[in-house]
Design a protein around this motif. Structure first.
Motif, mmCIF file in Angstrom:
data_model
loop_
_atom_site.group_PDB
_atom_site.id
_atom_site.type_symbol
_atom_site.label_atom_id
_atom_site.label_comp_id
_atom_site.label_asym_id
_atom_site.label_seq_id
_atom_site.Cartn_x
_atom_site.Cartn_y
_atom_site.Cartn_z
ATOM 1 N N THR A 28 0.983 -1.280 0.176
ATOM 2 C CA THR A 28 -0.139 -0.237 0.106
ATOM 3 C C THR A 28 1.421 0.765 -0.235
ATOM 4 O OG1 THR A 28 -1.186 -1.100 1.220
ATOM 5 C CG2 THR A 28 -1.744 1.139 1.102
ATOM 6 N N SER A 65 8.121 4.970 4.073
ATOM 7 C CA SER A 65 7.017 4.882 5.151
ATOM 8 C C SER A 65 7.046 5.857 6.808
ATOM 9 C CB SER A 65 7.287 3.391 6.112
ATOM 10 O OG SER A 65 8.054 3.072 7.228
ATOM 11 N N ARG A 66 7.645 7.314 6.575
ATOM 12 C CA ARG A 66 8.026 7.321 7.091
ATOM 13 C C ARG A 66 7.911 9.397 6.408
ATOM 14 N NH1 ARG A 66 11.191 9.750 11.912
ATOM 15 N NH2 ARG A 66 11.635 11.318 11.171
ATOM 16 N N THR A 97 -2.185 13.398 11.166
ATOM 17 C CA THR A 97 -1.591 12.529 10.034
ATOM 18 C C THR A 97 -1.303 10.915 9.817
ATOM 19 O OG1 THR A 97 -0.667 14.703 9.168
ATOM 20 C CG2 THR A 97 -0.053 12.785 8.147
ATOM 21 N N ALA A 98 -0.224 11.073 11.831
ATOM 22 C CA ALA A 98 0.130 9.465 11.285
ATOM 23 C C ALA A 98 -0.438 9.119 11.920
ATOM 24 C CB ALA A 98 1.132 9.694 12.672
ATOM 25 N N TYR A 99 -1.766 9.015 12.331
ATOM 26 C CA TYR A 99 -3.515 8.319 12.784
ATOM 27 C C TYR A 99 -3.954 7.676 11.307
ATOM 28 C CZ TYR A 99 -7.781 6.607 13.919
ATOM 29 O OH TYR A 99 -8.905 5.417 14.045
ATOM 30 N N THR A 101 -2.883 7.707 8.237
ATOM 31 C CA THR A 101 -1.916 7.923 6.704
ATOM 32 C C THR A 101 -1.195 5.955 7.509
ATOM 33 O OG1 THR A 101 -0.317 8.967 7.630
ATOM 34 C CG2 THR A 101 -2.252 9.654 6.029
ATOM 35 N N GLY A 102 -0.926 6.578 8.544
ATOM 36 C CA GLY A 102 0.147 5.236 9.427
ATOM 37 C C GLY A 102 1.663 5.382 8.692
ATOM 38 N N LEU A 103 1.822 6.735 8.550
ATOM 39 C CA LEU A 103 2.724 6.736 8.840
ATOM 40 C C LEU A 103 3.922 7.618 9.589
ATOM 41 C CD1 LEU A 103 3.087 8.556 5.125
ATOM 42 C CD2 LEU A 103 3.756 5.886 5.113
ATOM 43 N N THR A 104 5.189 7.051 9.892
ATOM 44 C CA THR A 104 5.726 7.759 10.901
ATOM 45 C C THR A 104 6.160 9.908 10.458
ATOM 46 O OG1 THR A 104 6.830 6.063 11.418
ATOM 47 C CG2 THR A 104 7.619 7.861 13.033
ATOM 48 N N ALA A 234 6.623 6.857 17.072
ATOM 49 C CA ALA A 234 6.493 5.480 16.981
ATOM 50 C C ALA A 234 7.710 5.074 18.029
ATOM 51 C CB ALA A 234 5.957 4.832 15.877
#
Length: 357
Positions: A28, A65-66, A97-99, A101-104, A234
């Motif tokens: 993804t 992923s960041r 944004t972190a929540y 998108t799941g990105l750091t 994270a």
């Protein structure tokens, strides 16, 4: 009862996602524009209709992923405590944004570029703060996009031309005339030549300028605000967030407050990195009292900005050309009338002598 040998065997059940190898499940990927919109919407949740602000510009730097950095140019409602509002925008953008998108999310930078008048009542004390600053903020570091682009394009052009010529020679072709002429010129010229000295000087200046640009933060037009907190990522590490206000915005805020001081007819404010200069003209009142009131007002506004290094305040007050202390105009007008009356009397002809009976 035995099963018929000609009957086909039942097909195995389809494999579920849990039985697939991680390498076969796919990936993804979230586009940069999606992360940019998520960050902008998160800032609008704080600066929405009730907050009275707006998001002017949003940019993100996504690496796998960041999210390395999020840059926001926002407009704040006036009057408002800029330090508290900027910290709230940073916290909201980082968390949402972190929540979503799941990105750091790494560093979040908020720049206040404009102020808009709000319908909310103006606070009576600008020096009040919800909490005292815990650490000193630093000036945001410039990305130096223009110098980086110039050097990248220059290096790419030279490297591409040299690589193309080397590949052509490897394929059996003749070297380019430019390279042959360059080599011939270098073999016949030394460090004592004027052209070589000028080229070395230009290269030295360019190298020193590059080092200066790399070792200095730049962005001299921004005043950093005090950093009160750092958002953990994270892994548990904290990435410092930076909030800054443009110097013209700070000058406009001080000028607006200084214009409300009684007696001030015109005011000009210059905001520097270490000093805020206020030059005012008064139409009435005592200059000393007006200067003291302007100093108190300016210091209160500067304290309310929550700057990491509050600049010094310098106030100059001068009178308008038509201004005179009370009573001076009347006395001067009376003296002018007496002088005109004396001149008229001295120039008048002598009275005629009385005729004898």
């Amino acid at each position: 009862m035995s099963a018929d040998a000609g009957e086909p065997a039942p097909s195995p059940p389809p494999a579920t996602a849990g039985t697939l190898a991680p390498a076969d499940r796919g990936a993804t990927r979230i586009a940069d524009r999606v992360v940019r919109r998520v960050a902008g919407r998160a800032a609008e949740e704080v600066l929405g209709p009730r907050g009275g602000g707006e998001v002017v510009r949003t940019s993100v730097d996504v690496r796998g992923s960041r999210v390395d950095s999020v840059h926001l140019d926002v407009g704040m409602a006036y009057p408002a405590h800029l330090e508290t509002s900027g910290a709230e925008v940073q916290r909201r953008v980082t968390e949402r944004t972190a929540y979503l998108t799941g990105l750091t999310v790494g560093r979040t930078t908020v720049r206040i570029t404009r102020l808009a008048r709000s319908a909310a009542p103006e606070p009576t004390r600008w020096a009040e703060s919800a909490e005292s600053p815990s650490s000193s903020g630093r000036r945001p570091w410039s990305e130096r996009r223009a110098p980086a682009a110039v050097f990248a394009l220059l290096g790419a052009a030279v490297s591409g031309a040299l690589l193309a010529d080397v590949v052509a020679v490897a394929l059996g072709r003749e070297p380019s005339d430019v390279r042959l002429r360059t080599l011939d010129w270098l073999t016949s010229h030394g460090p004592a030549d004027t052209a070589v000295a000028v080229g070395a000087a230009v290269a030295t200046v360019a190298g020193l300028w590059t080092l200066f640009a790399a070792l200095t933060p730049g962005l001299r037009g921004r005043l950093p605000m005090s950093a009160k907190s750092a958002m953990p990522d994270a892994t548990g590490a904290t990435d410092a967030t930076t909030t800054a206000i443009d110097r013209p915005a700070a000058a406009a805020l001080v000028r607006h407050r200084a214009a409300d001081v009684p007696g001030v007819s015109r005011v000009r404010v210059t905001a520097g990195r270490r000093r805020i200069a206020v030059r005012a003209r008064i139409g009435f009142g005592d200059p000393a009292d007006t200067r003291e009131a302007l100093t108190r007002t300016t210091e209160g506004v500067v304290a309310g900005l929550g700057l990491a290094k509050p600049p010094r305040v310098r106030v100059r007050v001068s009178r308008d050309a038509y201004w005179q202390p009370p009573g001076t105009h009347d006395s001067a007008h009376g003296q002018d009338q007496d002088h005109e009356q004396k001149e008229a009397t001295s120039h008048a002809p002598p009275p005629a002598p009385a005729s004898a009976p």
